[in-house]
Design an enzyme around this catalytic site. Sequence first.
Site, short mmCIF file in Angstrom:
data_model
loop_
_atom_site.label_atom_id
_atom_site.label_comp_id
_atom_site.label_asym_id
_atom_site.label_seq_id
_atom_site.Cartn_x
_atom_site.Cartn_y
_atom_site.Cartn_z
N CYS A 59 -1.99 9.48 2.37
CA CYS A 59 -1.54 8.87 1.11
C CYS A 59 -2.43 9.25 -0.06
O CYS A 59 -1.97 9.35 -1.19
CB CYS A 59 -1.49 7.36 1.26
SG CYS A 59 -3.06 6.66 1.76
N GLU B 230 0.88 -1.17 0.00
CA GLU B 230 0.00 0.00 0.00
C GLU B 230 0.92 1.21 0.00
O GLU B 230 1.42 1.62 1.05
CB GLU B 230 -0.90 -0.02 1.26
CG GLU B 230 -1.83 -1.22 1.34
CD GLU B 230 -3.03 -1.11 0.40
OE1 GLU B 230 -3.24 -0.03 -0.18
OE2 GLU B 230 -3.74 -2.12 0.25
P1 NAD Z 1 8.11 4.84 5.14
O1 NAD Z 1 8.18 4.05 3.88
O2 NAD Z 1 9.22 5.74 5.47
O3 NAD Z 1 7.92 3.89 6.41
C1 NAD Z 1 6.90 2.93 6.54
C2 NAD Z 1 7.33 1.79 7.43
O4 NAD Z 1 8.46 1.18 6.85
C3 NAD Z 1 7.74 2.18 8.86
O5 NAD Z 1 7.18 1.28 9.78
C4 NAD Z 1 9.25 2.01 8.85
O6 NAD Z 1 9.72 1.58 10.10
C5 NAD Z 1 9.44 0.93 7.83
N1 NAD Z 1 10.77 0.90 7.19
C6 NAD Z 1 11.69 1.87 7.12
N2 NAD Z 1 12.79 1.43 6.46
C7 NAD Z 1 12.54 0.14 6.11
C8 NAD Z 1 13.27 -0.85 5.39
N3 NAD Z 1 14.49 -0.64 4.90
N4 NAD Z 1 12.69 -2.06 5.22
C9 NAD Z 1 11.46 -2.30 5.70
N5 NAD Z 1 10.72 -1.39 6.35
C10 NAD Z 1 11.25 -0.19 6.56
O7 NAD Z 1 6.74 5.63 5.04
P2 NAD Z 1 6.19 6.75 6.03
O8 NAD Z 1 7.00 7.99 5.87
O9 NAD Z 1 6.03 6.18 7.39
O10 NAD Z 1 4.73 6.99 5.43
C11 NAD Z 1 4.48 7.86 4.39
C12 NAD Z 1 4.32 7.13 3.08
O11 NAD Z 1 3.36 6.11 3.22
C13 NAD Z 1 3.79 8.02 1.97
O12 NAD Z 1 4.47 7.71 0.78
C14 NAD Z 1 2.33 7.63 1.86
O13 NAD Z 1 1.73 7.85 0.63
C15 NAD Z 1 2.39 6.18 2.18
N6 NAD Z 1 1.10 5.71 2.69
C16 NAD Z 1 0.38 4.84 1.93
C17 NAD Z 1 -0.87 4.43 2.38
C18 NAD Z 1 -1.71 3.47 1.60
O14 NAD Z 1 -2.61 2.89 2.20
N7 NAD Z 1 -1.49 3.28 0.32
C19 NAD Z 1 -1.34 4.88 3.60
C20 NAD Z 1 -0.56 5.76 4.34
C21 NAD Z 1 0.67 6.15 3.87
#
Ligand code: NAD
Length: 476
Positions: free
Chosen positions: A252, A218
């Site tokens: 998002c 997502e």
């Molecule tokens: P992010 O990708 O920075 O982090 C998300 C999660 O990934 C966190 O729990 C983090 O700990 C983990 N993470 C970080 N590095 C990682 C790695 N190397 N391997 C695995 N996991 C890792 O995203 P964010 O800044 O927390 O959220 C914002 C983003 O999320 C935006 O791009 C937004 O559009 C997206 N988003 C999507 C949805 C959806 O349902 N499609 C909903 C909310 C947010």
Amino acid sequence: MAEDRRQEMERILQLQRDTFTANRPEPMAKRKDRIKRAIALLKDNGKDLAKTMNADFGNRSNYQSMLTDIAGTVSAGRDALKRMDGWSQGEKRKVQFPLGLLGAKAEVRYEPKGVIGILSPWNFPVNLAFGPLMQVFAAGNRAMIKPSEFTEKTSLLMKELVDEYFTPDELAVITGGPEVAATFSTLPFDHLVFTGSTATGRRVMEAAAANLVPVTLELGGKSPVVMGRDSDFAKAGERIAMGKMMNAGQICLAPDYMYVPADREEDAIAGVSQGVANMYPTLLENDDYASIVSDRHFERLQGLVADAREKGAEVIEVNPGGEDFSNANVRKMPLNILRGVNDDMKVMQEEIFGPVLPVKTYGQIDEAIDYVNSHDRPLGLYYFGQDKREQEQVLSRTISGGVTTNDVVFHVSMEDLPFGGVGPSGMGAYHAVEGFREFSHTRAVYHQPKIDIAKLGGFKPPYGKATAKAIKTMMK
Ligand code: NAD
């Protein structure tokens, strides 16, 4: 230390998988009991969770948190409870003629996968962890959640509460930073759901590939608003402002940029500005308006605006109370509408995820369609207007995860619609029956009758006349 954390996660995964296997088949009542406990956890502790999210963000309205993270997730759980008996019904399938006459039967069963990993982001920290969980449980699985390190207090509270309402063989929360998250994504789950950025999603899929773990991604992207010439610009502006300003644009599905008819640009901008002023007469001292989650994100957003200005964009700050943001130490940012943008500007290259709204203009609607099609497929797409033919043209000539017409974001709140992206904005979906299926294994089952079908059909050596006849029939 890192090795200890890995071992801890592996141990929980093994415990969950062993208990899952030993207890199959579990009655539906057991699955429902888990969903009910997840709902109880949210209802009993909603206010504390909202307060904690407020502390993590710097400011985030308790009303908003109760709405989006607590009530919104409870209703997803309720929806699962109501529909899961129907979702989980297997189906009889056809067998080729004349096998049915001979007693052959085929069916499909929706079975649990086992242990599902849930990696969730900070913007809706409770909803995006517990929302998928409701359907993960409905499908009969167990789960491990790794919530975001950016909303650390909320993550710690979720862990504490999960330990109180669940046993570790059913559900466990793993807290920690990006290293823990990266390790989490290498575990051999039966399925992994990741919500977050496209860049991290790519890494998660790579890590999951090593164990062939199926993933639901997502992700984000630049969700466009396409405004038709006959839009009601005042009404549309109000709706766009709501989607862009809620959670300070850290959604998002937030409208990322607007595409408007060149001769209605002023009306479109005035509509959004007025919409902001109606909902937020002031911003700084207004509890309804959220802060940007961290200094890093705040600086990134300021950087996007500065870069656009430097490259020639006009910046319109929507500051209804005429407040001075320059010395405010609360990471609050007013909406910045940008005119005259182009693809050389960073703001048109990456997902904005904050209160910045670029406006592009078109002469013919085809220009907007072509622009959308020449960029990454977005998570959401929004069309405003009354011209049904034009609406259909925009919808049928573009591709996006989902669509709301004459508003923004709303399709995600329809429980009976699947929610997910396409290509760079994600893969797979949850919500509705699609979510249940995503977290289930669709198992094909064929029941062979007593009669020797292989011999009768000529499928078995020695090959001969019967075989030739079978081949002829199959190729007819
Ligand atoms: P992010 O990708 O920075 O982090 C998300 C999660 O990934 C966190 O729990 C983090 O700990 C983990 N993470 C970080 N590095 C990682 C790695 N190397 N391997 C695995 N996991 C890792 O995203 P964010 O800044 O927390 O959220 C914002 C983003 O999320 C935006 O791009 C937004 O559009 C997206 N988003 C999507 C949805 C959806 O349902 N499609 C909903 C909310 C947010």
